[in-house]
Design an enzyme around this catalytic site. Structure first.
Site, PDB file in Angstrom:
ATOM      1  N   PHE A  95       0.822  -1.211   0.000  1.00 44.21           N
ATOM      2  CA  PHE A  95       0.000   0.000   0.000  1.00 44.21           C
ATOM      3  C   PHE A  95       0.860   1.268   0.000  1.00 44.21           C
ATOM      4  CE2 PHE A  95      -3.318  -2.793   2.180  1.00 44.21           C
ATOM      5  CZ  PHE A  95      -3.983  -3.025   0.984  1.00 44.21           C
ATOM      6  N   ASP A 125      -5.287   1.875  20.468  1.00 47.60           N
ATOM      7  CA  ASP A 125      -6.481   1.881  19.614  1.00 47.60           C
ATOM      8  C   ASP A 125      -7.100   3.274  19.712  1.00 47.60           C
ATOM      9  OD1 ASP A 125      -9.186   1.639  18.669  1.00 47.60           O
ATOM     10  OD2 ASP A 125      -9.076  -0.520  18.967  1.00 47.60           O
ATOM     11  N   GLU A 137      -6.563   6.815   6.930  1.00 48.31           N
ATOM     12  CA  GLU A 137      -6.757   6.046   5.685  1.00 48.31           C
ATOM     13  C   GLU A 137      -7.349   4.685   6.061  1.00 48.31           C
ATOM     14  OE1 GLU A 137      -3.350   4.735   3.477  1.00 48.31           O
ATOM     15  OE2 GLU A 137      -1.959   5.152   5.096  1.00 48.31           O
ATOM     16  N   GLU A 152     -14.229  -1.489   6.018  1.00 46.09           N
ATOM     17  CA  GLU A 152     -13.168  -1.727   7.007  1.00 46.09           C
ATOM     18  C   GLU A 152     -13.428  -0.916   8.278  1.00 46.09           C
ATOM     19  OE1 GLU A 152      -9.214  -1.470   5.414  1.00 46.09           O
ATOM     20  OE2 GLU A 152      -9.685  -2.782   3.729  1.00 46.09           O
TER      21      GLU A 152
END
Length: 648
Positions: free
Chosen positions: A339, A432, A448, A457
């Site tokens: 990516f 997180d 992203e 996602e």
């Protein structure tokens, strides 16, 4: 040998020739391949005069079948690579004549059994003789049960339909696709059943041709009658035929030249073809169809080279992959690296951050105000780098928090910050984003987290959780994103899902680089999410009913499922996405998503397809449900078994 070399393309394309019966197969191959330059021969395996009923009467049923030579005349590799078996064209398994019908059934089984014995890769079946082909399909279905590694190519004439032609005789024509569809629907075991299209001098409409690229077309048989004559006297094709052949090349369809030479060779070449005919196998004279082969090779060699992006994607074409779940799983280094190579994506992000910084801080205060920017889901740091480059470009001061939950990526982040000397600008947070207590609020929030379907996602859940540390007038990049779906014909993808022989694979949304598909109607928006989310209702559960109008010029088609895309507004007029009409050029971070239908649906020209989509949210997971209610209702499919886990 292959059709020359195409710049920037590692795959080869091949051209075969359709021949008459000849009982000396080595001579047949020497003439057409060694001397003629073709790559393979589509050759009859059985003497066309053979009829089982006549043989039984004359020999008492003990005669040797009149095949074209023994299996020993060629090596197994030669049989496999140079011969496509051509099943006798006289067979008619749906004839009202019982003797002809029984002879046809016996011959079909004998010839396919012989071809399988020879380890041929494919056999060409003759086209159905009429609209009724139930017995033909039944016999082929039985044969497919016992055939493991051989494809059966069903010959289908590419006819113009009533909608395509004003010819007064067109009422007698059957839509080619309808003929193919009725046959394959009768064959339960049709994953090894493919199509060989007969390309004639008149072509259907462009939309009607387009639907074939979603079907399992393996070969295109071009009759010499389809060729025109150029100014130099050589055969050539019309612009529409050239475009069609180019599309066949792009979809790995093999070309086969068929028929007698109908073009006189130019002056000066006649001596090369003197006394040359199909019975001349001495290999001295130029093959009578060589000029047709040369022209097909010319069409292939003049094609534009594949762009770098498409070369990268070649190995992923029509390959089903389960979507990433970065919220549940920690990505591997190889995934990050893939990516991070997508420079186009990060250029778009940098442009968006530049505009946001300029809007946030006026030029006169650029050196006095420090903008707090948080990269949530920082990975190994590409967005951190893009943010710092944007700050340098605009002359703004930045303070960056790089928040990342993957402890392995955090190791790389620390190394990057130290290497680049960013310690006084970048603070790394190993947490997180949904549970982190930020020491201050951000002016700009960059992420992203988008999937192929935008929200798949779990970007909405993540960014809603991170929104609490964005200032009331803060900017989110991306600021919104919308998912889209589109009905498609995708025979290969459907057969790949079906091969698993269970329900759960039909209730999975797959990431796939779509290639051999036909898009049947323009895509339509499904779900839109905006950030920051100012709504009082924070539920991300959604429902949408959509109606797709099938163009009247397309012809009847099969819907195997839906292609899903997204389009995101990063900031103001800067977009990022894969929706076909607005897709960001040369970007490869996302492939489309594919929602399969358990039972494909036939749609007719001018009809409507009514589709329902749900995004469902539970305490610990998110999943999709989808169904069709028109033209015929389908069962509701759901991806609950393959959910996107939010985390407990």
């Amino acid at each position: 040998m292959p059709l020359g070399e195409r710049s920037g393309h590692k795959e080869s394309r091949y051209c075969g020739v359709e021949t008459e019966f000849y009982d000396d197969i080595p001579q047949l191959l020497a003439y057409n391949i060694s001397s003629g330059g073709f790559d393979f021969a589509v050759a009859p395996l059985m003497d066309p005069a053979y009829r089982p009923s006549l043989m039984e009467k004359g020999t008492g049923g003990s005669g040797v079948l009149p095949f074209a030579g023994s299996d020993l005349v060629l090596s197994p590799s030669q049989w496999s690579s140079h011969v496509v078996g051509k099943i006798s064209s006289w067979i008619d398994l749906d004839s009202e004549d019982e003797i002809l019908r029984m002879d046809s059934e016996t011959t079909l089984k004998q010839e396919v059994a012989w071809a399988s014995h020879l380890s041929l890769q494919a056999c060409l079946l003759p086209a159905p003789k009429g609209t009724s082909c139930a017995n033909y399909a039944r016999c082929v279905n039985q044969i497919l049960l016992g055939v493991n590694n051989m494809q059966l190519w069903l010959r289908i004439p590419l006819l113009k339909t009533d909608d395509d032609s004003m010819d007064i005789n067109s009422n007698s024509l059957v839509d080619s696709w309808e003929l193919w569809n009725s046959f394959r629907m009768l064959c339960e075991h049709h994953s090894q059943l493919s199509i060989a299209l007969d390309v004639l001098s008149s072509l259907p409409s462009a939309n009607s041709l387009g639907r074939w690229f979603g079907e399992s077309v393996r070969a295109a048989i071009i009759d010499t009658d389809s060729f025109l004559t150029n100014a130099r006297g050589y055969p050539c094709l019309s612009k529409r035929h050239q475009k069609l052949i180019t599309e066949f090349f792009n979809h790995s369809v093999q070309i086969v030249i068929s028929g007698k030479p109908v073009h006189g060779l130019p002056k000066g070449s006649a001596d090369l073809a003197a006394n040359n005919n199909d019975s001349n196998f001495d290999g001295v004279h130029r093959h009578p169809l060589r000029s047709y082969l040369d022209y097909v090779g010319y069409l292939y060699q003049r094609m534009d080279p594949l762009p770098e992006q498409e070369r990268f994607e070649l190995g992923y074409r029509d390959f089903l992959q389960s979507p990433l779940q970065p919220l549940m799983d920690n990505l591997e280094a190889q995934t990050y690296e893939t990516f991070e190579k997508d420079a186009v994506k990060y250029i778009q992000y940098q442009r968006a951050i530049c505009k946001a910084l300029q809007d946030r801080v006026p030029d006169g205060k650029a050196l006095m105000i420090t903008t707090v920017l948080m990269v949530v889901g920082a990975g190994r740091g590409p967005l951190v780098r893009a943010s710092l480059q944007a700050a340098e470009e605009t002359g703004r001061k930045l303070k960056i928090y790089a928040v990342e939950k993957n402890p392995n990526a955090v190791v790389t982040l620390h190394s990057l910050v130290k290497l680049e000397g960013w310690e006084n600008i970048v603070t790394i947070v190993s947490s997180d984003m949904r549970y982190w207590d930020a020491p201050e609020k951000a002016d700009i929030l960059v992420s992203e987290l988008l999937g192929s379907f935008g929200d798949n996602e779990l970007s909405p859940e993540c960014l809603d959780g991170a929104q609490r540390f964005l200032k009331d007038d803060g900017i989110s990049i991306p600021s919104s994103y919308t998912s889209f779906i589109q009905p498609i014909t995708a025979s290969k993808l459907y057969n790949d899902v079906k091969s698993h022989k269970d329900v759960v694979h039909f209730e999975t949304a797959y990431v796939v680089k779509l290639h051999n598909v036909a898009r049947l109607a323009p895509s339509q928006p499904v779900f839109t999410f905006t950030h920051p989310n100012r709504s009082t209702n924070k539920s991300n559960q959604r429902y949408m009913k959509l109606q797709f109008d099938i163009p009247s010029e397309t012809g009847s088609s099969m819907v195997h499922g839906f292609a899903g895309y997204f389009d995101a507004k990063l900031y103001k007029d800067i977009h990022l996405g894969i929706e076909p009409t607005t897709a960001t050029p040369n970007m490869f971070s996302w492939f489309s998503i594919f929602f399969p239908l358990r039972t494909p649906v036939v749609v007719h020209p001018g009809s409507s397809l009514e589709v329902h989509f749900w995004r469902c949210c539970g305490p610990a997971k998110v999943w999709y449900e989808w169904c069709i209610t028109s033209p015929s209702p389908s069962s509701i499919q759901n991806s609950n078994g393959r959910s996107y886990w939010v985390g407990l």
